[in-house]
Design an enzyme around this catalytic site. Structure first.
Site, short mmCIF file in Angstrom:
data_model
loop_
_atom_site.label_atom_id
_atom_site.label_comp_id
_atom_site.label_asym_id
_atom_site.label_seq_id
_atom_site.Cartn_x
_atom_site.Cartn_y
_atom_site.Cartn_z
N GLU A 34 4.78 -3.37 2.38
CA GLU A 34 4.07 -2.32 1.66
C GLU A 34 4.26 -0.95 2.34
OE1 GLU A 34 -0.49 -1.27 0.12
OE2 GLU A 34 -0.10 -3.13 1.21
N CYS A 63 -0.25 -6.17 -2.25
CA CYS A 63 -1.49 -6.41 -1.51
C CYS A 63 -2.57 -7.05 -2.41
CB CYS A 63 -1.94 -5.11 -0.87
SG CYS A 63 -3.02 -5.27 0.56
N LYS A 117 1.08 0.51 -7.57
CA LYS A 117 -0.15 -0.25 -7.35
C LYS A 117 -1.23 0.19 -8.32
CE LYS A 117 -2.82 -1.92 -3.38
NZ LYS A 117 -2.99 -1.77 -1.92
#
Length: 317
Positions: free
Chosen positions: A47, A168, A134
């Site tokens: 990430e 995540c 995201k």
């Protein structure tokens, strides 16, 4: 999946160059060459590998205060350094991807107008990158990243199979998982800053539920490396003072893994820099679907319906 029955995959678990994206790209090129030398043609970095995870939000006392000058300075530097649309700094990485015929997933800070996005970018041979932004920055991350939208909740056909990406805590968004499972992923990149025990659990669950291989990609990072990255990006006294308030030593602990569709861990990294690899037997996907297909015989479309809005949400029409 075409004629290919097996592909070699790698996770590059390494330390980003925090803040200084241009320097990070130079380091990434060397690390990518090392991964390609293993024979891997599906490669994942963690990430926000390019620019580094904003670890000060978790580790520096007072980072979230309204007028924290160090946090403001870091945000401004990241805006300057972040990747933009058609960023020419990616050309050396793209050249390596083209020459090898590889697919490479890497987390980046992306600038979209005046906002930062947490983006996982999939570089493809001789094609423009595919981006996933995201959807919900996690907890304190909302101080730095804007939300993504459904326009980047997509997958990629690599010829030998479908590649998807999520970042995540998106792995605890059931409808995100359902959307990507519907696409029939062969390989899923699960990007994390550190792959903790609960993140391994989420990655193994994703592999089992989606009947796909999962590359759980993490990073390693020390406080001194974050301070060094700040200096490479031009430095700032207030930002340096904030970063020096973080604990010394290792702040991100690696833990990357490669997981099979039956949830077996094929390769597992420690807490240092390393490249882990595994040969992915793509026929294992079909064998696993015999028992569980959450988008097929284990679904109930007569009861449940999921609608995905893939329009880009710019806010101005």
């Amino acid at each position: 999946m075409g004629g290919m029955k097996q592909i070699k995959a790698a996770v590059v678990q390494a330390a980003p160059v925090p803040v200084a994206v241009t320097y990070g790209l130079e380091r990434m090129a060397r690390q990518l060459r090392d991964a390609l030398d293993t024979g891997a043609r599906m490669i994942a970095f963690g990430e926000t590998f390019l620019g580094g995870y904003p670890i000060w939000l978790d580790e520096a006392p007072g980072a979230a205060l309204w007028d924290q000058r160090g946090a403001q300075a870091l945000h401004g530097l990241l805006l300057d350094e972040a990747l933009r649309a058609d960023d020419q700094r990616l050309e050396p990485i793209q050249a390596l991807v083209d020459a090898a015929g590889a697919y490479v997933s890497v987390g980046v800070h992306e600038r979209v107008r005046s906002s930062l996005k947490n983006t996982q970018m999939l570089l493809r041979p001789h094609l423009p990158p595919v981006k996933h932004r995201k959807l919900v920055p996690t907890h304190g991350e909302r101080l730095i990243w804007a939300r993504g939208d459904g326009s980047t909740l997509t997958t990629t056909d690599a010829g030998w199979g479908t590649i998807g990406q999520a970042i995540c805590w998106e792995h605890w968004m059931p409808l995100v998982r359902a959307t990507l499972h519907h696409a029939g992923e062969a390989v899923h990149v699960a990007a994390w800053p550190t792959v903790r025990d609960v993140h391994i659990l989420a990655s193994r669950h994703y592999a089992f539920e989606g009947r796909c291989f999962v590359l759980a990609a993490g990073t390693v990072q020390t406080r001194d490396q974050v301070i060094e990255g700040l200096a490479r990006a031009g430095g700032d006294a207030d930002a340096e003072a904030l970063l020096k308030a973080m604990p010394e030593g290792l702040l991100q602990h690696g833990g990357s893994a490669i997981v099979a569709p039956n949830a077996d861990v094929l390769a597992l990294a420690g807490d240092g820099e390393e490249i882990i690899t595994a040969d992915l037997d793509l026929t294992a996907i079909g064998r696993g679907l015999a028992a569980l297909d959450v988008d097929g015989h284990y679904s109930r479309p007569d009861i449940f319906e999921l609608r995905v809005d893939r329009r880009e949400q710019n806010g101005v029409v």
